[in-house]
Design a protein around this motif. Sequence first.
Motif, short mmCIF file in Angstrom:
data_model
loop_
_atom_site.label_atom_id
_atom_site.label_comp_id
_atom_site.label_asym_id
_atom_site.label_seq_id
_atom_site.Cartn_x
_atom_site.Cartn_y
_atom_site.Cartn_z
N ASN A 31 24.59 -58.71 42.48
CA ASN A 31 24.92 -60.09 42.18
C ASN A 31 23.65 -60.87 41.83
O ASN A 31 23.67 -61.73 40.95
CB ASN A 31 25.65 -60.73 43.38
N ARG A 32 22.57 -60.55 42.51
CA ARG A 32 21.29 -61.22 42.26
C ARG A 32 20.78 -60.90 40.85
O ARG A 32 20.23 -61.75 40.17
CB ARG A 32 20.30 -60.81 43.32
N ILE A 33 20.96 -59.64 40.41
CA ILE A 33 20.53 -59.24 39.07
C ILE A 33 21.36 -59.97 38.02
O ILE A 33 20.81 -60.48 37.03
CB ILE A 33 20.65 -57.71 38.90
N LYS A 34 22.66 -60.04 38.20
CA LYS A 34 23.51 -60.78 37.25
C LYS A 34 23.11 -62.24 37.20
O LYS A 34 23.05 -62.83 36.12
CB LYS A 34 24.98 -60.66 37.66
N GLN A 35 22.83 -62.81 38.34
CA GLN A 35 22.45 -64.21 38.39
C GLN A 35 21.11 -64.43 37.68
O GLN A 35 20.93 -65.43 36.99
CB GLN A 35 22.35 -64.68 39.84
N HIS A 36 20.20 -63.46 37.82
CA HIS A 36 18.88 -63.58 37.19
C HIS A 36 18.99 -63.50 35.66
O HIS A 36 18.36 -64.28 34.94
CB HIS A 36 17.94 -62.48 37.72
N PHE A 37 19.80 -62.54 35.16
CA PHE A 37 19.93 -62.37 33.71
C PHE A 37 20.91 -63.35 33.08
O PHE A 37 20.77 -63.70 31.92
CB PHE A 37 20.34 -60.94 33.37
N LEU A 38 21.92 -63.75 33.81
CA LEU A 38 22.93 -64.62 33.23
C LEU A 38 22.83 -66.05 33.74
O LEU A 38 23.62 -66.90 33.34
CB LEU A 38 24.33 -64.07 33.54
N GLY A 39 21.85 -66.33 34.56
CA GLY A 39 21.70 -67.67 35.13
C GLY A 39 20.98 -68.60 34.17
O GLY A 39 21.19 -68.55 32.95
N PRO A 40 20.12 -69.44 34.68
CA PRO A 40 19.44 -70.44 33.84
C PRO A 40 18.47 -69.83 32.84
O PRO A 40 18.09 -70.48 31.87
CB PRO A 40 18.71 -71.31 34.85
N ASN A 41 18.05 -68.57 33.05
CA ASN A 41 17.10 -67.93 32.13
C ASN A 41 17.80 -67.11 31.05
O ASN A 41 17.16 -66.34 30.34
CB ASN A 41 16.16 -67.01 32.91
#
Length: 105
Positions: free
Chosen positions: A2-12
């Motif tokens: 979930n953290r990886i998805k958030q990192h790639f699909l989040g604000p960046n």
Amino acid sequence: MNRIKQHFLGPNKFYWISASILFVWMFVLDSNDVTVQFRLWNELRQLENEKSYYQQKTKELEKERRMVIGNPSLLEKYAREKYLMKKPKEDIFVIVDENNQPIEH
């Protein structure tokens, strides 16, 4: 995960997509892509090898020229062996070894 998805699909997300498009463009689609650079690098190595070969040949020829120019008998011998020159009504036979080098007597 979930953290990886958030990192790639989040604000960046914009930066990751832009960087991905840039890398695809540089390594695949550009006229100077990786395969072209590799081919040019190989060609450069080949040309550098040829350059060193021809520089060595030039040194050998210069040494031979200096040796021949100063001695008239060597000049005649050189002309007869290398260029198959002859005097009128004279036949020349050059005997060579298995390496196609003239045999000296």
